[in-house]
Motif scaffolding. Structure first.
Motif, PDB file in Angstrom:
ATOM      1  N   ILE A 211      44.611  30.131  38.462  1.00  0.00           N
ATOM      2  CA  ILE A 211      44.129  30.238  37.336  1.00  0.00           C
ATOM      3  C   ILE A 211      42.725  29.541  37.040  1.00  0.00           C
ATOM      4  O   ILE A 211      42.398  28.488  35.873  1.00  0.00           O
ATOM      5  N   GLY A 212      42.493  28.728  37.789  1.00  0.00           N
ATOM      6  CA  GLY A 212      41.783  27.277  37.472  1.00  0.00           C
ATOM      7  C   GLY A 212      40.015  27.623  36.862  1.00  0.00           C
ATOM      8  O   GLY A 212      39.553  27.004  36.276  1.00  0.00           O
ATOM      9  N   ASP A 213      40.310  28.831  37.196  1.00  0.00           N
ATOM     10  CA  ASP A 213      38.430  29.204  37.190  1.00  0.00           C
ATOM     11  C   ASP A 213      38.224  29.944  36.195  1.00  0.00           C
ATOM     12  O   ASP A 213      37.366  30.989  35.458  1.00  0.00           O
TER      13      ASP A 213
ATOM     14  N   HIS B 244      49.902  32.821  30.027  1.00  0.00           N
ATOM     15  CA  HIS B 244      50.046  34.401  30.618  1.00  0.00           C
ATOM     16  C   HIS B 244      48.110  35.168  30.548  1.00  0.00           C
ATOM     17  O   HIS B 244      48.223  36.158  30.243  1.00  0.00           O
ATOM     18  N   VAL B 245      48.035  34.925  31.919  1.00  0.00           N
ATOM     19  CA  VAL B 245      46.607  35.205  31.787  1.00  0.00           C
ATOM     20  C   VAL B 245      46.086  36.692  32.691  1.00  0.00           C
ATOM     21  O   VAL B 245      45.489  37.070  32.594  1.00  0.00           O
ATOM     22  N   TRP B 246      47.561  36.822  33.347  1.00  0.00           N
ATOM     23  CA  TRP B 246      47.389  38.077  34.475  1.00  0.00           C
ATOM     24  C   TRP B 246      47.783  39.501  34.039  1.00  0.00           C
ATOM     25  O   TRP B 246      47.160  40.679  33.848  1.00  0.00           O
TER      26      TRP B 246
ATOM     27  N   VAL C  46      40.278  42.171  34.304  1.00  0.00           N
ATOM     28  CA  VAL C  46      39.458  40.918  34.185  1.00  0.00           C
ATOM     29  C   VAL C  46      40.075  39.887  34.637  1.00  0.00           C
ATOM     30  O   VAL C  46      39.571  38.911  36.014  1.00  0.00           O
ATOM     31  N   ASN C  47      40.904  38.875  34.295  1.00  0.00           N
ATOM     32  CA  ASN C  47      41.272  37.950  34.554  1.00  0.00           C
ATOM     33  C   ASN C  47      42.204  38.429  36.055  1.00  0.00           C
ATOM     34  O   ASN C  47      41.614  36.896  36.553  1.00  0.00           O
ATOM     35  N   LEU C  48      42.491  39.327  35.872  1.00  0.00           N
ATOM     36  CA  LEU C  48      43.386  39.690  37.446  1.00  0.00           C
ATOM     37  C   LEU C  48      42.102  39.440  38.941  1.00  0.00           C
ATOM     38  O   LEU C  48      42.877  39.243  39.318  1.00  0.00           O
ATOM     39  N   GLN C  49      40.917  40.581  38.228  1.00  0.00           N
ATOM     40  CA  GLN C  49      40.080  40.049  39.183  1.00  0.00           C
ATOM     41  C   GLN C  49      39.870  38.417  40.065  1.00  0.00           C
ATOM     42  O   GLN C  49      38.983  38.433  40.307  1.00  0.00           O
ATOM     43  N   VAL C  50      39.984  37.690  39.077  1.00  0.00           N
ATOM     44  CA  VAL C  50      39.011  36.284  38.951  1.00  0.00           C
ATOM     45  C   VAL C  50      40.454  35.689  40.142  1.00  0.00           C
ATOM     46  O   VAL C  50      40.127  35.060  41.227  1.00  0.00           O
ATOM     47  N   MET C  51      41.637  36.286  40.108  1.00  0.00           N
ATOM     48  CA  MET C  51      43.012  35.749  40.478  1.00  0.00           C
ATOM     49  C   MET C  51      42.865  35.879  41.749  1.00  0.00           C
ATOM     50  O   MET C  51      42.948  35.072  43.119  1.00  0.00           O
TER      51      MET C  51
END
Length: 293
Positions: free
Chosen positions: A107-109, A132-134, A138-143
């Motif tokens: 999740i660094g980005d 809890h970024v997931w 949208v965050n899931l796409q980054v992950m």
């Protein structure tokens, strides 16, 4: 129930069509929490195995790995981390016996937010940021993009397959995000009550506010409970959302005082898209029972 089933069927209908890497190569991957497993497995296909440190029902805040888990982790190729406090301690232990283990901040980005409870201060000072970024498509796409990039570096021969899997994941998450956004749009600005403040990213993504029963990582005292009950009554709240990893007594106390109920939401469920659908349905129902505020 029928509406929920229709949504689940719709999700399966545009489900992710994985492309499997060529035989002869297997990547042994570790992740910290179950939602990461969904991400990695859907990029990896059958090109390896994905192991989870924090099992279902365990609390990441108090988790300590067993010697067996540490040994297994030391034999892995990649460990995708989530910027949780115990990971730093474990990183030092594993680094001494497995210097070749590639450790990647998944999740660094992603821009992390402080956990704000409803009592005027940040929750868990030692954590600083909400992990809890997931709980955001949208965050899931980054992950997923981070995962595909790392796997492609480790296994360049199958880079095309990983990128194709990434495209399928991104498409499904875009559709999920649009559907939940449309579903919750009528409730923009509304508040929902939770025990532990795990749902900040979900709330912000869809214009909602979470109000937490837990204060600074601790269950509230009588005065805080009284204030929460008064505020919940003012907001016409009838549902307190609780997480299975935490003691639910305080949430149940407030629910009884407002003549409401507790409803379980698991922020750590492995099947993240299905879980986000459940969350959206549960929150929509709770908000619809008391209007838009």
């Amino acid at each position: 129930m029928m509406r929920f089933l229709e949504k689940q069927i719709a999700f399966v209908a545009f489900g992710i069509a994985l492309v499997f890497p060529s035989a002869g190569w297997a990547i042994d991957v570790f992740v910290t929490v179950p939602p990461q497993k969904w991400v990695v497995e859907n990029i990896l296909g059958n090109g390896g195995t994905v192991n989870v440190l924090v099992k279902n029902g365990q609390d990441p805040h108090t988790f300590e790995p067993t010697p067996k888990q540490i040994m297994a982790l030391s034999r892995a190729k990649i460990w995708f981390t989530m910027n949780m406090p115990f990971e730093n301690r474990l990183r030092n232990k594993v680094g001494q016996v497995a210097p070749d283990l590639r450790i990647v901040d998944m999740i660094g980005d992603i821009e992390k937010h402080s956990i704000h409870d409803d009592h005027g201060h940040d929750d868990h000072d030692q954590e600083a940021k909400d992990p809890h970024v997931w709980l955001s498509p949208v965050n899931l796409q980054v992950m997923a993009a981070t995962t595909a990039a790392v796997l492609s570096e480790e296994d360049a021969e199958n880079m095309q397959q990983y990128n194709q899997n990434l495209q399928a994941v991104q498409k499904s998450l875009t559709e999920l995000h649009a559907r939940i956004g449309q579903q919750l749009a009528p409730y923009a600005g509304s508040s929902f009550y939770v025990f532990h403040p795990s749902f900040g990213y979900f709330a912000e993504e869809y214009g909602l506010q979470q109000k937490a029963v837990e204060a600074g990582g601790k269950s509230p005292g009588p005065r805080q409970i009284a204030a929460l009950v008064a505020k919940a009554r003012e907001d016409q709240v009838k549902v307190i959302f609780v997480q299975p990893q935490f003691d639910q007594k305080s949430g149940e106390t407030i629910a009884r005082a407002i003549d409401g109920e507790v409803v379980s939401l698991d922020a750590l469920a492995e099947d993240v898209p299905a879980n986000l659908t459940v969350m959206a349905d549960s929150i929509e129902q709770a908000l619809s029972e008391r209007g838009t505020k």
